[in-house]
Design an enzyme around this catalytic site. Sequence first.
Site, PDB file in Angstrom:
ATOM      1  N   PRO A  97      49.460  39.157  33.328  1.00  0.00           N
ATOM      2  CG  PRO A  97      48.606  40.743  34.801  1.00  0.00           C
ATOM      3  CD  PRO A  97      48.705  40.406  33.346  1.00  0.00           C
ATOM      4  N   GLY A 101      42.497  35.886  36.293  1.00  0.00           N
ATOM      5  CA  GLY A 101      41.176  36.081  35.671  1.00  0.00           C
ATOM      6  C   GLY A 101      41.208  36.834  34.358  1.00  0.00           C
ATOM      7  N   GLY A 103      42.442  35.506  31.569  1.00  0.00           N
ATOM      8  CA  GLY A 103      42.472  34.545  30.459  1.00  0.00           C
ATOM      9  C   GLY A 103      43.854  34.075  30.074  1.00  0.00           C
ATOM     10  CB  SER A 104      47.162  33.924  31.779  1.00  0.00           C
ATOM     11  OG  SER A 104      46.730  33.248  32.928  1.00  0.00           O
ATOM     12  CB  ALA A 107      46.049  33.920  26.178  1.00  0.00           C
ATOM     13  CG  ASP A 147      37.685  32.726  29.652  1.00  0.00           C
ATOM     14  OD1 ASP A 147      36.587  33.295  29.545  1.00  0.00           O
ATOM     15  OD2 ASP A 147      38.265  32.578  30.744  1.00  0.00           O
TER      16      ASP A 147
HETATM   17  C1  MEV Z   1      36.343  32.270  33.805  1.00  0.00           C
HETATM   18  O1  MEV Z   1      37.179  33.234  33.149  1.00  0.00           O
HETATM   19  C2  MEV Z   1      34.922  32.445  33.380  1.00  0.00           C
HETATM   20  C3  MEV Z   1      33.893  31.523  34.028  1.00  0.00           C
HETATM   21  O2  MEV Z   1      32.619  31.950  33.564  1.00  0.00           O
HETATM   22  C4  MEV Z   1      34.116  30.079  33.676  1.00  0.00           C
HETATM   23  C5  MEV Z   1      33.832  29.760  32.204  1.00  0.00           C
HETATM   24  O3  MEV Z   1      33.163  30.513  31.496  1.00  0.00           O
HETATM   25  O4  MEV Z   1      34.300  28.692  31.762  1.00  0.00           O
HETATM   26  C6  MEV Z   1      33.913  31.680  35.547  1.00  0.00           C
END
Ligand code: MEV
Length: 313
Positions: A97, A101, A103-104, A107, A147
């Site tokens: 999706p 949040g 990691g699309s 990725a 990420d």
């Molecule tokens: C976002 O998936 C993760 C955060 O910690 C930002 C980052 O690490 O760049 C909010």
Amino acid sequence: MKSKASSPAKVILFGEHFVVYGVKAILCAINKRITVTAETIQENKISIKSNIGNLELEPNKEISEINSPLRPFYYLANKLIKNQNTGIQVYVESDIPLGVGLGSSSACCVAGAAAISRLFKRTSKEEILKLAIEAERTIFENTSGADCTVCTYGGIMEYDKKKGFNKIKYEPNFHLVIANSEIEHSTKSIVDSVKQFKEKNEDEFSELCKKESKLVEDVSELLKENNIIELGNKITENQEYLEVLGISNEKLRKMIQIGQSKSFGAKITGAGGGGCIFALTNESNLEQTMNEFKNKNYDCFSVKIDFKGLDTF
Ligand code: MEV
């Protein structure tokens, strides 16, 4: 010429936001993937097709003028076709999706960097990661790089902005139940709001960073012992720190309560403000946790750790 690459999505188990300020985070790649196919074409254009829209432009446009979530692909294609006398077509297929949040976008950057660069040369994983982080910076300048790193190497890892990553060798036997709030969020604006919190509350923020660092150290030990009950307690504790940062909301709190009622622990994963939460389970409570979300009409699914990371074809 055609080249294909796929990259897993990710969950931040511990340490999102704090990782931007130098605290170690713990992340894992999950068994949901994005696949990117890149192909050279004769026409002098960059064309990107995806399930969130299409983009077709001439090369050499100013990157800041491209107002599209597909901007990282354009950046990569434009950079990598320099002096190659070719156009490029990119197709993106995703079972992740998007924008929740998981990691699309990282990725996409990793699979995109791999598929496009490998049209011209056998790039290493290190080079691909470097390109992917550069591409991600075109939409979110302050990324910690966490990420893209886990999407490249897969598995479960500790990540430190300065020292890089350290793969955790143990293969914990847990399932994560992911529930989607269906509230869209922008990682950039939530990271900016945490920056504002930090600037207004320097002492409190520095105290929270210390607590989070200690928590991550404890978690590294608990993972070795596969102590799932204590890991669950640490997840709940981490959620309390995220609440203080102000990245939670009413709906996410409700979802976390549902998760915590049946699993070992539940928290936001990624930037927050919307997006997803996850609950830690094993065979003993996976089904009950899923049912609890479904009964309350939340979109949820379960995932396992992906140990493969970036794959190229
Ligand atoms: C976002 O998936 C993760 C955060 O910690 C930002 C980052 O690490 O760049 C909010």
